[in-house]
Motif scaffolding. Structure first.
Motif, PDB file in Angstrom:
ATOM      1  N   VAL A  10       0.686  -1.055   0.126  1.00 25.18           N
ATOM      2  CA  VAL A  10      -0.063   0.167   0.176  1.00 25.18           C
ATOM      3  C   VAL A  10       0.984   0.993  -0.278  1.00 25.18           C
ATOM      4  N   THR A  11       0.537   2.466  -0.850  1.00 24.17           N
ATOM      5  CA  THR A  11       1.314   3.467  -1.093  1.00 24.17           C
ATOM      6  C   THR A  11       0.525   4.913  -0.365  1.00 24.17           C
ATOM      7  N   CYS A 230      -3.972   1.460   8.633  1.00 25.11           N
ATOM      8  CA  CYS A 230      -2.535   1.972   8.790  1.00 25.11           C
ATOM      9  C   CYS A 230      -2.214   2.558   7.824  1.00 25.11           C
ATOM     10  N   ALA A 231      -1.627   3.051   6.954  1.00 21.84           N
ATOM     11  CA  ALA A 231      -1.135   3.746   5.799  1.00 21.84           C
ATOM     12  C   ALA A 231      -2.024   5.630   6.165  1.00 21.84           C
ATOM     13  N   SER A 248       5.049  10.644   3.597  1.00 24.70           N
ATOM     14  CA  SER A 248       4.497   9.797   2.457  1.00 24.70           C
ATOM     15  C   SER A 248       5.112   8.243   3.555  1.00 24.70           C
ATOM     16  N   VAL A 249       4.205   7.004   3.150  1.00 24.90           N
ATOM     17  CA  VAL A 249       4.370   5.676   3.881  1.00 24.90           C
ATOM     18  C   VAL A 249       4.631   4.945   2.859  1.00 24.90           C
ATOM     19  N   ILE A 250       4.792   3.802   2.771  1.00 23.58           N
ATOM     20  CA  ILE A 250       4.880   2.560   1.380  1.00 23.58           C
ATOM     21  C   ILE A 250       4.483   1.225   2.465  1.00 23.58           C
ATOM     22  N   LEU A 251       4.214   0.816   2.747  1.00 16.93           N
ATOM     23  CA  LEU A 251       3.577  -0.781   4.093  1.00 16.93           C
ATOM     24  C   LEU A 251       3.723  -2.039   2.660  1.00 16.93           C
ATOM     25  N   VAL A 252       4.529  -2.557   3.047  1.00 19.39           N
ATOM     26  CA  VAL A 252       4.679  -3.978   3.001  1.00 19.39           C
ATOM     27  C   VAL A 252       4.517  -4.982   3.717  1.00 19.39           C
TER      28      VAL A 252
END
Length: 273
Positions: A10-11, A230-231, A248-252
């Motif tokens: 998710v970005t 969450c993001a 900015s966030v990227i969740l993996v």
């Protein structure tokens, strides 16, 4: 290997509460298993241009490289194709941004941070330049994977200040390495073992300057079952605390194992090592 089956990504990127424009840029390629986050710097919209160039160029070139060859395959020196490609392409992006900044007055002095993760063969190859970060939540254990290329980190390493003093320092944004500022820059590259259930967080300093690591860890632990939520929550927390920068966030999230496909000869060689 199509990584869609084992990675959920998710970005999210937000201008924050103070700035009118967003100089961060994010991109992810779930199929090829990589993610890129950039935090641009420079006057007017130049930071936006630098981060946009970095994510677009890397997105295109990494995709081409990993279609041509598996990231885990090794070159003659024994280096993984992921490492070789990241080193070469980040150097190329640096050159492109540097040339644009030199040739166009409105872009003079522009640059960007970069943090990139390539997931392959039950590991992640991480390359970064600057102070954008990668964190990992594994069970209850929350750790910062990257180390900032910043004046503050150098002062911490040399014992001049404590991490607690660093949190309240005015020198937060002084990076010692950035993309596009000098004709050449070297990415720091490391491999890290990945386990099913791991959650990885790529972020710009607009998150970790505004939200304590403990709060980030608690949010990931509580909401990792819903990465979208969450993001959104992480960005909301940064904005609630002042949102002084773009965030900015990227969740993996790693849903299963993803060993590289190997022929009988590679398996035999690995057995003899």
């Amino acid at each position: 290997m199509d990584m869609n089956a084992v990675l959920q990504i998710v970005t999210r990127s937000d201008p924050g509460m103070v700035r009118s424009n967003n100089e961060d840029a994010v991109m992810a390629n779930p199929q090829r298993g990589f993610a890129v986050l950039a935090d641009g710097m420079g006057g007017y919209n130049a930071g936006e241009v630098a981060s946009g160039m970095a994510t677009a160029l890397l997105g295109t070139e990494l995709e081409k490289a990993f279609v041509a060859r598996e990231p885990s395959s090794e070159d003659a020196s024994g280096q993984s194709w992921a490492r070789v490609t990241l080193r070469a392409e980040m150097a190329r992006v640096n050159g492109a941004i540097y040339q644009a900044a030199q040739s166009q007055p409105q872009y003079a002095g522009m640059g960007t941070t970069l943090v990139v993760g390539v997931f392959h063969d039950n590991k992640v190859t991480v390359a970064h330049i600057g102070d954008s970060r990668l964190y990992r939540l594994r069970g209850e254990d929350f750790q910062q994977v990257t180390r900032d290329h910043s004046l503050l980190q150098e002062q911490i390493d040399s014992g001049l200040i404590t991490p607690e003093q660093a949190r309240h320092s005015q020198n937060k944004n002084l990076v010692t390495r950035a993309v596009g500022i000098d004709p050449e820059v070297e990415a720091e590259i490391h491999d890290h073992e990945v386990l099913p259930g791991d959650v990885y967080l790529f972020c710009s300093d607009g998150l970790n300057d505004m939200v304590e690591d403990e709060e980030i860890a608690m949010t990931l632990g509580a909401l990792s079952a819903n990465l979208e939520l969450c993001a959104m929550q992480l960005i909301q927390m940064a904005n609630d605390n002042g949102g002084r920068d773009n965030v900015s966030v990227i969740l993996v999230k790693v849903k299963g194992e993803y060993p590289a496909a190997r022929g009988w000869w590679a398996r035999l060689m690995a057995w003899f090592k």
